[in-house]
Design a protein around this motif. Structure first.
Motif, PDB file in Angstrom:
ATOM      1  N   UNK A 178       0.829  -1.241  -0.127  1.00  0.00           N
ATOM      2  CA  UNK A 178      -0.127  -0.111  -0.052  1.00  0.00           C
ATOM      3  C   UNK A 178       0.834   1.308  -0.041  1.00  0.00           C
ATOM      4  N   UNK A 179       1.931   1.307   0.877  1.00  0.00           N
ATOM      5  CA  UNK A 179       2.707   2.327   0.856  1.00  0.00           C
ATOM      6  C   UNK A 179       3.530   2.563  -0.297  1.00  0.00           C
ATOM      7  N   UNK A 180       4.122   1.514  -1.230  1.00  0.00           N
ATOM      8  CA  UNK A 180       4.648   1.550  -2.357  1.00  0.00           C
ATOM      9  C   UNK A 180       3.828   2.187  -3.095  1.00  0.00           C
ATOM     10  N   UNK A 181       2.643   1.807  -3.302  1.00  0.00           N
ATOM     11  CA  UNK A 181       1.487   2.228  -4.412  1.00  0.00           C
ATOM     12  C   UNK A 181       1.337   3.716  -4.030  1.00  0.00           C
ATOM     13  N   UNK A 182       1.282   4.248  -2.827  1.00  0.00           N
ATOM     14  CA  UNK A 182       0.986   5.579  -2.497  1.00  0.00           C
ATOM     15  C   UNK A 182       2.405   6.440  -3.032  1.00  0.00           C
ATOM     16  N   UNK A 183       3.574   6.037  -2.843  1.00  0.00           N
ATOM     17  CA  UNK A 183       4.760   6.512  -3.424  1.00  0.00           C
ATOM     18  C   UNK A 183       4.564   6.621  -4.633  1.00  0.00           C
ATOM     19  N   UNK A 184       4.322   5.861  -5.570  1.00  0.00           N
ATOM     20  CA  UNK A 184       4.106   5.726  -6.883  1.00  0.00           C
ATOM     21  C   UNK A 184       3.108   6.727  -7.587  1.00  0.00           C
ATOM     22  N   UNK A 185       1.928   6.659  -6.721  1.00  0.00           N
ATOM     23  CA  UNK A 185       0.871   7.634  -7.193  1.00  0.00           C
ATOM     24  C   UNK A 185       1.187   9.231  -6.785  1.00  0.00           C
ATOM     25  N   UNK A 186       1.911   9.434  -5.693  1.00  0.00           N
ATOM     26  CA  UNK A 186       2.449  10.508  -5.343  1.00  0.00           C
ATOM     27  C   UNK A 186       3.595  11.219  -6.258  1.00  0.00           C
ATOM     28  N   UNK A 187       4.387  10.389  -6.751  1.00  0.00           N
ATOM     29  CA  UNK A 187       5.228  10.857  -8.061  1.00  0.00           C
ATOM     30  C   UNK A 187       4.457  10.973  -9.102  1.00  0.00           C
ATOM     31  N   UNK A 188       3.657  10.314  -9.544  1.00  0.00           N
ATOM     32  CA  UNK A 188       2.694  10.641 -10.594  1.00  0.00           C
ATOM     33  C   UNK A 188       2.099  11.860 -10.693  1.00  0.00           C
ATOM     34  N   UNK A 189       1.287  12.198  -9.547  1.00  0.00           N
ATOM     35  CA  UNK A 189       0.727  13.452  -9.257  1.00  0.00           C
ATOM     36  C   UNK A 189       1.490  14.658  -9.299  1.00  0.00           C
ATOM     37  N   UNK A 190       2.761  14.360  -8.624  1.00  0.00           N
ATOM     38  CA  UNK A 190       3.569  15.697  -8.744  1.00  0.00           C
ATOM     39  C   UNK A 190       4.548  15.406 -10.060  1.00  0.00           C
ATOM     40  N   UNK A 191       3.822  15.927 -11.090  1.00  0.00           N
ATOM     41  CA  UNK A 191       4.299  15.873 -12.285  1.00  0.00           C
ATOM     42  C   UNK A 191       5.155  17.130 -12.494  1.00  0.00           C
ATOM     43  N   UNK A 192       5.917  17.296 -13.908  1.00  0.00           N
ATOM     44  CA  UNK A 192       6.701  18.517 -14.117  1.00  0.00           C
ATOM     45  C   UNK A 192       5.943  19.896 -14.128  1.00  0.00           C
ATOM     46  N   UNK A 193       4.764  19.822 -14.469  1.00  0.00           N
ATOM     47  CA  UNK A 193       3.936  21.125 -14.370  1.00  0.00           C
ATOM     48  C   UNK A 193       3.747  21.327 -12.941  1.00  0.00           C
ATOM     49  N   UNK A 194       3.200  20.662 -11.941  1.00  0.00           N
ATOM     50  CA  UNK A 194       2.762  20.892 -10.782  1.00  0.00           C
ATOM     51  C   UNK A 194       4.191  21.302  -9.858  1.00  0.00           C
ATOM     52  N   UNK A 195       5.339  20.417 -10.167  1.00  0.00           N
ATOM     53  CA  UNK A 195       6.670  20.738  -9.523  1.00  0.00           C
ATOM     54  C   UNK A 195       7.094  22.256  -9.961  1.00  0.00           C
ATOM     55  N   UNK A 196       6.937  22.582 -11.197  1.00  0.00           N
ATOM     56  CA  UNK A 196       7.473  23.950 -11.541  1.00  0.00           C
ATOM     57  C   UNK A 196       6.528  24.989 -11.019  1.00  0.00           C
ATOM     58  N   UNK A 197       5.352  24.739 -10.656  1.00  0.00           N
ATOM     59  CA  UNK A 197       4.485  25.749  -9.983  1.00  0.00           C
ATOM     60  C   UNK A 197       4.920  25.848  -8.614  1.00  0.00           C
ATOM     61  N   UNK A 198       5.380  24.829  -7.923  1.00  0.00           N
ATOM     62  CA  UNK A 198       5.649  24.886  -6.623  1.00  0.00           C
ATOM     63  C   UNK A 198       6.964  25.342  -6.375  1.00  0.00           C
ATOM     64  N   UNK A 199       7.912  25.254  -7.436  1.00  0.00           N
ATOM     65  CA  UNK A 199       9.022  26.022  -7.075  1.00  0.00           C
ATOM     66  C   UNK A 199       9.066  27.345  -7.505  1.00  0.00           C
ATOM     67  N   UNK A 200       7.990  27.709  -8.303  1.00  0.00           N
ATOM     68  CA  UNK A 200       7.708  29.221  -8.657  1.00  0.00           C
ATOM     69  C   UNK A 200       7.311  29.876  -7.297  1.00  0.00           C
ATOM     70  N   UNK A 201       6.697  29.038  -6.393  1.00  0.00           N
ATOM     71  CA  UNK A 201       6.313  29.650  -5.050  1.00  0.00           C
ATOM     72  C   UNK A 201       7.336  29.487  -4.111  1.00  0.00           C
ATOM     73  N   UNK A 202       8.640  28.907  -4.567  1.00  0.00           N
ATOM     74  CA  UNK A 202       9.867  28.622  -3.545  1.00  0.00           C
ATOM     75  C   UNK A 202       9.065  27.658  -2.443  1.00  0.00           C
TER      76      UNK A 202
END
Length: 342
Positions: A178-202
């Motif tokens: 279950x935890x391994x699946x949640x890690x996988x889904x978390x990585x899928x969710x935090x794709x390049x677009x969302x990560x870039x937006x987070x970085x823009x917010x520092x």
């Protein structure tokens, strides 16, 4: 001549017996015995035996007979190699089809709903009702500081691992699976677009989830969430205390608190944003996807104050100045007093 007749009769009798046996066997294996209206799941656990599996079949599928199933189980040594899982069975399935599915472990995927809830305990309780892993085994992993540290989390930040959604999984998932699946889904969710937006917010993904959890607690109105997120981002940029009431409730672990009093604001906790600058140590709930997206796509405005509307609609009055905010606050306090909410 008589001998020939005897032989013919004997052969006929044997043939009739074999035919009868064949018909009987065919009936046992190819009948559709399950008296159910809708497709039904049979859940096979690690401690199940052949007998307990049969008991579940009888209880849930209401078969006309278990003779064919038990005959196959004995012939194929089913009790020696039982596969766990969730097996979806419908009324059109024959005894042979059902047995082959169970014997081969061809389980059916199930839906796992990860909810946006206030505590890890509630999350674990919900999850344990949907998969084979029990709450104790999941809790043990989440509370293992070394284990979650290797994942990049600690006790305060672990809520950020879970992204509320509906996932297709196999029911016999273990706690670690279950935890391994949640890690996988978390990585899928935090794709390049969302990560870039987070970085823009520092901000890191965990910090975005932390702010999103506050936004979620402030309002259930998804349309309002970007406004609330923008307000807190304005405060962070100006170096102001967030002064978020939900963090006080979290500090007190009193989520039903209707009215925040001055004595509550003095609560000594790193989560109390009336006393400590910046974001709290971690999320104060499992942040919703709407909450996370509201932070990443926050509304740009000049508001730095908010107060619940006096109509108790669950939405807020926003203000750019303290004087305007005080007027809004007075209206809300008066509404509380009229309803005798203390």
């Amino acid at each position: 001549m008589k001998k020939k007749k005897v032989v013919i009769i004997s052969i006929s009798i044997i043939a009739a017996v074999l035919l009868s046996a064949a018909i009987g066997t065919y009936s046992l294996l190819f009948s559709k015995p399950f008296k159910i209206t809708d497709p039904t799941f049979i859940y096979i656990d690690e401690d199940d035996s052949a007998d307990s599996v049969f008991a579940k079949i009888e209880t849930n599928l209401h078969p006309e007979s278990m003779t064919g199933m038990k005959m196959l189980a004995k012939l194929k040594d089913y009790g020696e190699n039982i596969y766990t899982g969730a097996y979806r069975i419908n009324s059109e399935m024959t005894v042979l089809e059902t047995f082959r599915m169970l014997k081969a472990g061809r389980q059916t995927p199930v839906k796992l709903i990860i909810p946006s809830v206030r505590t890890i305990d509630k999350l674990v309780s919900r999850v344990a009702k949907q998969i084979m892993a029990d709450s104790a085994s999941i809790t043990s992993l989440i509370n293992d500081s070394s284990y979650i540290a290797n994942l990049g989390y600690n006790k305060a930040t672990i809520p950020a691992l879970f992204i509320p959604n509906t996932y297709e999984v196999y029911w016999n998932m273990t706690a670690e699976g279950f935890i391994k699946r949640m890690i996988k889904e978390n990585k899928n969710f935090w794709n390049a677009e969302r990560t870039a937006k987070a970085e823009a917010l520092n901000m890191s993904a965990v910090e975005v989830c932390t702010l999103a959890s506050i936004v979620d607690e402030e309002t259930a109105n998804n349309a309002e969430k970007p406004l609330v997120a923008g307000l807190y981002i304005n405060r962070l940029k100006r170096g102001m205390l967030l002064q978020a009431d939900p963090t006080v409730k979290f500090s007190l672990q009193d989520f039903g608190l209707r009215r925040i009093l001055f004595k509550h604001l003095e609560t000594d906790s790193p989560y109390n944003t009336y006393k400590h600058a910046g974001l709290p140590p971690g999320p104060i709930r499992i942040a919703s996807v709407a909450g996370i997206n509201s932070v990443l796509n926050y509304s740009k405005h000049n508001y730095i104050y908010m107060c619940a509307k006096e109509d108790f609609s669950g939405t807020h009055n926003f203000a750019s100045t303290l004087s305007e905010h005080n007027r809004n606050a007075r209206r809300y306090q008066q509404a509380l007093n009229r309803r005798n909410i203390k």
